[in-house]
Each structure stands twice: as C-alpha cells, then as structure tokens.
Write a protein that holds these residues in place. Structure first.
Motif, PDB file in Angstrom:
ATOM      1  N   ARG A 128       1.308   1.060  -5.075  1.00  0.00           N
ATOM      2  CA  ARG A 128       2.411   0.547  -4.271  1.00  0.00           C
ATOM      3  C   ARG A 128       3.481   1.609  -4.002  1.00  0.00           C
ATOM      4  O   ARG A 128       4.099   1.607  -2.928  1.00  0.00           O
ATOM      5  CB  ARG A 128       3.062  -0.654  -4.954  1.00  0.00           C
ATOM      6  N   VAL A 129       3.685   2.510  -4.938  1.00  0.00           N
ATOM      7  CA  VAL A 129       4.736   3.521  -4.772  1.00  0.00           C
ATOM      8  C   VAL A 129       4.233   4.756  -4.026  1.00  0.00           C
ATOM      9  O   VAL A 129       5.023   5.611  -3.623  1.00  0.00           O
ATOM     10  CB  VAL A 129       5.321   3.907  -6.148  1.00  0.00           C
ATOM     11  N   LEU A 130       2.926   4.853  -3.829  1.00  0.00           N
ATOM     12  CA  LEU A 130       2.326   5.986  -3.127  1.00  0.00           C
ATOM     13  C   LEU A 130       2.051   5.632  -1.666  1.00  0.00           C
ATOM     14  O   LEU A 130       1.608   4.528  -1.359  1.00  0.00           O
ATOM     15  CB  LEU A 130       1.013   6.399  -3.798  1.00  0.00           C
ATOM     16  N   ASP A 131       2.292   6.600  -0.783  1.00  0.00           N
ATOM     17  CA  ASP A 131       1.919   6.420   0.616  1.00  0.00           C
ATOM     18  C   ASP A 131       0.392   6.354   0.712  1.00  0.00           C
ATOM     19  O   ASP A 131      -0.306   7.042  -0.045  1.00  0.00           O
ATOM     20  CB  ASP A 131       2.447   7.606   1.436  1.00  0.00           C
ATOM     21  N   PRO A 132      -0.161   5.531   1.613  1.00  0.00           N
ATOM     22  CA  PRO A 132      -1.628   5.450   1.725  1.00  0.00           C
ATOM     23  C   PRO A 132      -2.293   6.800   1.953  1.00  0.00           C
ATOM     24  O   PRO A 132      -3.438   7.012   1.519  1.00  0.00           O
ATOM     25  CB  PRO A 132      -1.831   4.527   2.932  1.00  0.00           C
ATOM     26  N   ASP A 133      -1.591   7.731   2.616  1.00  0.00           N
ATOM     27  CA  ASP A 133      -2.154   9.050   2.898  1.00  0.00           C
ATOM     28  C   ASP A 133      -1.563  10.139   2.005  1.00  0.00           C
ATOM     29  O   ASP A 133      -1.550  11.318   2.375  1.00  0.00           O
ATOM     30  CB  ASP A 133      -1.918   9.415   4.366  1.00  0.00           C
ATOM     31  N   VAL A 134      -1.064   9.764   0.833  1.00  0.00           N
ATOM     32  CA  VAL A 134      -0.451  10.724  -0.078  1.00  0.00           C
ATOM     33  C   VAL A 134      -1.416  11.865  -0.398  1.00  0.00           C
ATOM     34  O   VAL A 134      -2.641  11.682  -0.447  1.00  0.00           O
ATOM     35  CB  VAL A 134      -0.011  10.021  -1.386  1.00  0.00           C
ATOM     36  N   VAL A 135      -0.850  13.062  -0.588  1.00  0.00           N
ATOM     37  CA  VAL A 135      -1.645  14.246  -0.930  1.00  0.00           C
ATOM     38  C   VAL A 135      -1.155  14.790  -2.268  1.00  0.00           C
ATOM     39  O   VAL A 135       0.053  14.964  -2.478  1.00  0.00           O
ATOM     40  CB  VAL A 135      -1.515  15.337   0.152  1.00  0.00           C
TER      41      VAL A 135
END
Length: 279
Positions: A191-198
C-alpha cells in the motif's frame, strides 16, 4: 578600487548559490567548495570593475567545474559524495539541498559529458541564458542549446521521479514503510509503495521493479538498527548491524507513495555517511 570588505560581504551572499551550482556540476561538496574558493581568490585579486558580480562569479565557478570534470577523464573518477544530515538542515545546507538535488538526478548527471552537465545544470536548474553558457563551454549558443537538450533527454529517459518537496509528507510515508517492514506486513508494504516502484542496489548491482516484488525484499534485517537521516534532501536511513554501518537507504516519495528506493552498500560511501553522523 572596490573596498575588500564590501567585496567579501557580497561574495558571502552569493556563496550558497554558487556552492549549490558547483555541487550539482561536480557531485562532490569538497570539490564544490574548492571551486567556490577559487572564485573568491580570483575576485580578491581582480582590479577590473565588475558590473554583474553574480554573473561573473557564476562564470568563474562554472569554468573551474568544467576544468575539474574534464580532468577526471585522465584520473580515477571522483565518487558521488552524498550530502547527509541527521537533523533539519541549516539555511546554507537548505540551499545546497533544494531543487532537484535528489540522489536519482545526481546519479544521472554523473553519466553526462562535462559540456552536457554544465549546460543542463546552468540552464535548466539555474536559468543561466545559453548565450552566457556558450562562452563557458566554448560553443555557439545553438550548439550549447543542443548540449542541454541531449542532457534533458537522458534525464527524462532515466525516468528520474519528481520527489515530494514537503519533508513532513515524505517522513510520514517512509515511517509507514519502516513500520510495515519491521512487522513484515506485506499488504501494508504494498500500500505504501507505488505500483511501479523501483528498488536499486549498487553492490551487487541489481534492480527490482513493482510493488509486490519490492515488498518481498523489504524485511528488516535481524539485529539491525535504523537511523533516519536526510540524504541529498530526501528521506533516508543508515542501517547498522551489530553496531557496524551496513547500508544507506534513500527514498523518493511522490503522491504519498514511495516511487524509488536506492540501497547503497558500497563500503566507502556508507563509511563516509557514518562518519558524517558520528555513528
């Protein structure tokens, strides 16, 4: 002749801006300070009347930075120097850290040619006209514009995220990440991460993409301690295991989610961070 005290006072007003520009161009606070000090020495020796002192100093600092960047081709590369503070920065640090000095952009700047780097930093970050930059890099204004354009494309191609400028909002998101990592709450991490997190790690070099994949790796190490810090103006942490510095994490937050995590394990860089913090 201009009184030396007046010159010194005017120079000190310009110093924070000059230091910030030099750091963006060189990636090293130490080298930036050397370039700014060189500008003061030149200023203190000049006898000519200077109409635009700020512009004159910017040109002198930029030329010294260009000289340093070009000389790096003939010796060992100078590693990117992180700007670290454990507390809210003082006004001079604030100028150094403001406006796109985030780690992600600084890493991309390290990959540009000296001319591209100067043209991009001076024009895109400091609004210096191409006509003035041309005289520094030894190109026509049109060619200088092309240098900046190439640099801009490389920055855009590297997908450097635009970070949330409000550090309180950054802190809230990153603290939620810490809490979820310590309790191994996979759903809370996603939930705290962007779906496209790197997630990028330097040693060994590795890239992980996507919230679920990153969440799988976001587990607090056993026996590890975390110390919240600011790294290049954004939220970060020094990780120690058994009292020894192990890694530095740097978070880029946008729209209340983490869009990028840089994990630095290079022993030399982590050691310098720990020394700067007295850890």
């Amino acid at each position: 002749m201009v009184p030396m005290e007046w010159l010194a006072e005017r120079f000190e007003r310009e110093r924070p801006r000059l230091r910030a520009a030099a750091y963006r161009m060189l990636g090293s606070v130490t080298a930036a300070d050397d370039a700014v000090q060189d500008a003061w020495l030149r200023l203190s020796r000049t006898e000519a009347e200077i109409e635009n002192l700020g512009g004159w100093l910017t040109t002198v600092v930029a030329r010294e930075c260009l000289h340093q960047l070009r000389s790096r081709r003939h010796r060992r590369e100078v590693p990117l120097e992180l700007v670290v503070t454990a507390a809210e920065p003082d006004p001079e640090q604030e100028v150094l850290l403001a406006d796109s000095v985030g780690l992600a952009l600084q890493v991309v700047l390290e990959q540009l040619t000296p001319g591209e780097r100067l043209a991009f930093v001076l024009h895109d970050l400091f609004d210096v006209p191409f006509g003035e930059i041309a005289g520094i890099v030894g190109r026509t204004p049109a060619a200088t514009r092309q240098l900046a354009s190439r640099a801009r494309r490389r920055v855009q191609g590297a997908e450097v995220p635009k970070a949330e400028p409000d550090r309180h909002r950054q802190r809230k998101v990153v603290e939620a990440f810490y809490a979820a990592a310590y309790t191994a709450d996979f759903d809370a991490l996603v939930r705290v991460l962007d779906p496209d997190v790197v997630l990028r790690t330097d040693e060994p070099a590795n890239i992980v993409r996507g919230a679920k994949a990153v969440a799988e790796q976001a587990r607090a190490p056993q026996g590890g301690n975390l110390r919240s810090i600011l790294v290049n103006g954004t939220m970060g942490a020094l990780i120690t295991i058994g009292g020894r510095p192990d890694a530095v994490m740097v978070f880029t937050v946008a729209d209340d989610r983490i869009v990028r995590i840089d994990v630095i394990r290079d022993t030399e860089r982590v050691g310098r961070v720990a020394d700067a913090l007295g850890a």
